[in-house]
Design a protein around this motif. Structure first.
Motif, PDB file in Angstrom:
ATOM      1  N   LEU A  89       1.001   3.858  -3.063  1.00 33.88           N
ATOM      2  CA  LEU A  89       0.460   5.197  -2.859  1.00 33.88           C
ATOM      3  C   LEU A  89       1.525   6.245  -3.169  1.00 33.88           C
ATOM      4  N   MET A  90       2.723   6.001  -2.647  1.00 34.85           N
ATOM      5  CA  MET A  90       3.815   6.957  -2.843  1.00 34.85           C
ATOM      6  C   MET A  90       4.168   7.078  -4.320  1.00 34.85           C
ATOM      7  N   TRP A 100       0.795  -1.228   0.000  1.00 33.93           N
ATOM      8  CA  TRP A 100       0.000   0.000   0.000  1.00 33.93           C
ATOM      9  C   TRP A 100       0.830   1.282   0.000  1.00 33.93           C
ATOM     10  N   ARG A 101       1.775   1.392   0.954  1.00 34.27           N
ATOM     11  CA  ARG A 101       2.539   2.631   1.078  1.00 34.27           C
ATOM     12  C   ARG A 101       3.335   2.915  -0.200  1.00 34.27           C
TER      13      ARG A 101
END
Lengths: 262, 274
Positions: B156-157, B152-153
């Motif tokens: 997203l980034m 996820w991170r």
């Protein structure tokens, strides 16, 4: 001599037939602020992308210090409005703690924006947020692509001043691209004038007299900077002495360009 | 056990359970389609599904697998093509989307022995949902939701700022490939539900609806799942009672929800959403 953070040798980047960066040599020490200036399409952004490691050079060598933490401040944050994102969340995505994110925001003067949406920031606020995002990673090297873009004229001077203060606090190296010639000339240790190849490089005060610089930017610009410099030389020298970061100043200040100019 | 058995024996419940499973993964993936402006890209992959089906018959592999493989190959071809920028991306996508669909149709016509319900493939078929399909859907859902949680991170980034993400050491290219793989899976498992022509709608509309009410990326993904559920449940009921085609009914319900949410949210708050 302070630690070398990045050194590039004969770096060349081609996009197809087009030569974008031509045999550039450059080294950056801890504590240096180097500013790259040059006309549009001169390969400035490509050059820093190579330093950042997101553009592969066609030839040449690039050496980075071991475990070099890089803080990157891109030109802008062109975020889709469909992605809801608060300043806080954007900072936390760095993987650092909330306390550290808050202190980075405070350092760049935008801690009041913690809860705001990144979509509602002004140009100046956005640049300060991006700067905080780079800071929170405690960089050894800060790379900025036109940090003062979209910032009003008062804000620009303050922003360059902040970058200089951050260099002192973090004891990091700074490399940035800028179009704000007057401000750059006053705020930088070393200027590199790029037009595919390095036209000329050296102390801000010297460079405006350089024939290659005059050829690239035109006589009026060079003259206006020369006048400006005459006025500001003292404060620049004085500042250098007070801060005591002038180790690199002892090096050859001005390398004459070895290329032919048409 | 017997209740579950009864449910799974009933085609309506099978379709509903399958549809909810699809909505579960279409929600968060749809958000990425919207955030990364990949609507047309998703469409292109979906159109290639027909080619994938033809291919699976040809080399006798399970349909879903054939579709996943074809989508992944097409996605990678697209990534390679778009690097040398001789054609604008939308032109390239337009060419490949329709060519893939046309080649798929032509290929299927060469296989007279293959009895296939073309309308069902294009627009979805309520009756066609088998237990095997449910296995594929929920297997895919477990895989995709686990991948999304772990990545996820980084995802997203790299969506927020690709170059910043790269400088921070996020493997942007690998994540992009994994995202393609997830798209391919969702297309393969959603194909029977809404049909290849309408899959993108199931990805985009719930996510776009969720945007109006969400303040964080995670909220948007969760709300997109909820709106997906509403679209599936509403669409299947509509189909059941009015005997309308299932896929289009689901999309119509999703669109109606979108209109209601944007209409009412506009009245509730004059401020632009955060």
């Amino acid at each position: 001599m302070s630690e070398v953070l990045v050194a590039i040798e004969d770096l060349t980047v081609r996009f197809g037939d087009r030569l974008v960066v031509d045999r550039v040599n450059l080294s950056l020490h801890r504590g240096d602020i180097i500013t790259i200036i040059g006309p549009n399409g001169a390969g400035k952004t490509t050059l820093i992308k190579t330093i950042l490691g997101i553009q592969v050079p066609t030839s040449g060598r690039i050496m980075r210090a071991q475990n070099l933490a890089i803080g990157y401040v891109p030109q802008h944050l062109s975020l889709e409005t469909t992605l809801p994102l608060s300043v806080k969340r954007f900072m936390l995505l760095s993987g650092q703690s909330l306390a550290e994110c808050e202190s980075a925001l405070a350092r760049t003067g935008v801690s009041h924006l913690l809860k705001a949406s990144v979509h509602h920031l002004s140009g100046g606020e956005q640049q300060r947020l991006l700067l905080a995002r780079a800071l929170v990673r405690k960089p050894d090297l800060l790379v900025l692509d036109e940090p003062a873009q979209g910032v009003d004229i008062n804000g620009q001077a303050a922003l360059y001043d902040l970058i200089r203060q951050l260099r002192d606090e973090l004891n990091c190296g700074v490399i940035m691209i800028s179009h704000d010639l007057h401000l750059v000339m006053a705020a930088t240790d070393k200027v590199i004038c790029l037009n595919q190849h390095v036209c000329c490089s050296g102390y801000p005060a010297d460079i405006s007299h350089d024939p290659a610089f005059i050829e690239t930017f035109g006589r009026p610009v060079a003259d206006s900077l020369a006048v400006y410099h005459h006025h500001h030389n003292h404060s620049h020298d004085l500042h250098g002495n007070v801060v005591g970061s002038g180790t690199s100043h002892s090096a050859t200040g001005h390398e004459e360009c070895s290329h032919e100019h048409h | 056990m017997s209740i579950i058995d009864t449910l799974l024996n009933d085609f309506f419940w099978r379709a509903l359970i399958g549809g909810l499973g699809v909505a579960l993964i279409a929600g968060p993936l749809g958000c990425f389609v919207v955030w990364r402006r990949m609507a047309y890209f998703g469409d292109t992959l979906a159109h290639s599904a027909l080619l994938g089906i033809a291919l699976s018959f040809l080399i006798s592999v399970p349909l879903h697998l054939g579709v996943i493989i074809t989508s992944v190959i097409l996605a990678m071809a697209l990534m390679l093509f778009s690097r040398n920028k001789t054609l604008a991306t939308d032109t390239l996508l337009g060419i490949l989307a329709h060519s893939a669909l046309a080649i798929g149709l032509v290929a299927l016509s060469f296989m007279p022995s293959v009895r296939i319900d073309l309308t069902g493939l294009l627009f979805g078929d309520l009756l066609a949902m088998t237990r095997n399909d449910l296995l594929w859907i929920y297997g895919g859902a477990v895989l995709i939701l686990s991948l999304l949680t772990v990545l996820w991170r980084g995802l997203l980034m790299s969506t927020i700022h690709e170059e910043l993400a790269r400088v921070e050491g996020i493997p942007v290219e690998r994540l992009r490939l994994l995202l393609m793989l997830m798209f391919a899976i969702v297309i393969a498992v959603a194909m029977k539900m809404v049909g290849v022509l309408l899959i993108t709608a199931l990805l985009i509309i719930p996510a776009a609806t969720a945007r109006r009410l969400a303040n964080t990326p995670e909220q948007m993904a969760a709300l997109a799942v909820l709106f997906g559920f509403i679209a599936v449940a509403g669409g299947l009921s509509l189909s059941w009672h009015l005997d309308t085609p299932a896929g289009p009914s689901v999309v119509v319900t999703a669109f109606a929800t979108f209109l209601v949410v944007y209409g009412s949210a506009g009245q509730l708050s004059a401020r632009p959403s955060a």
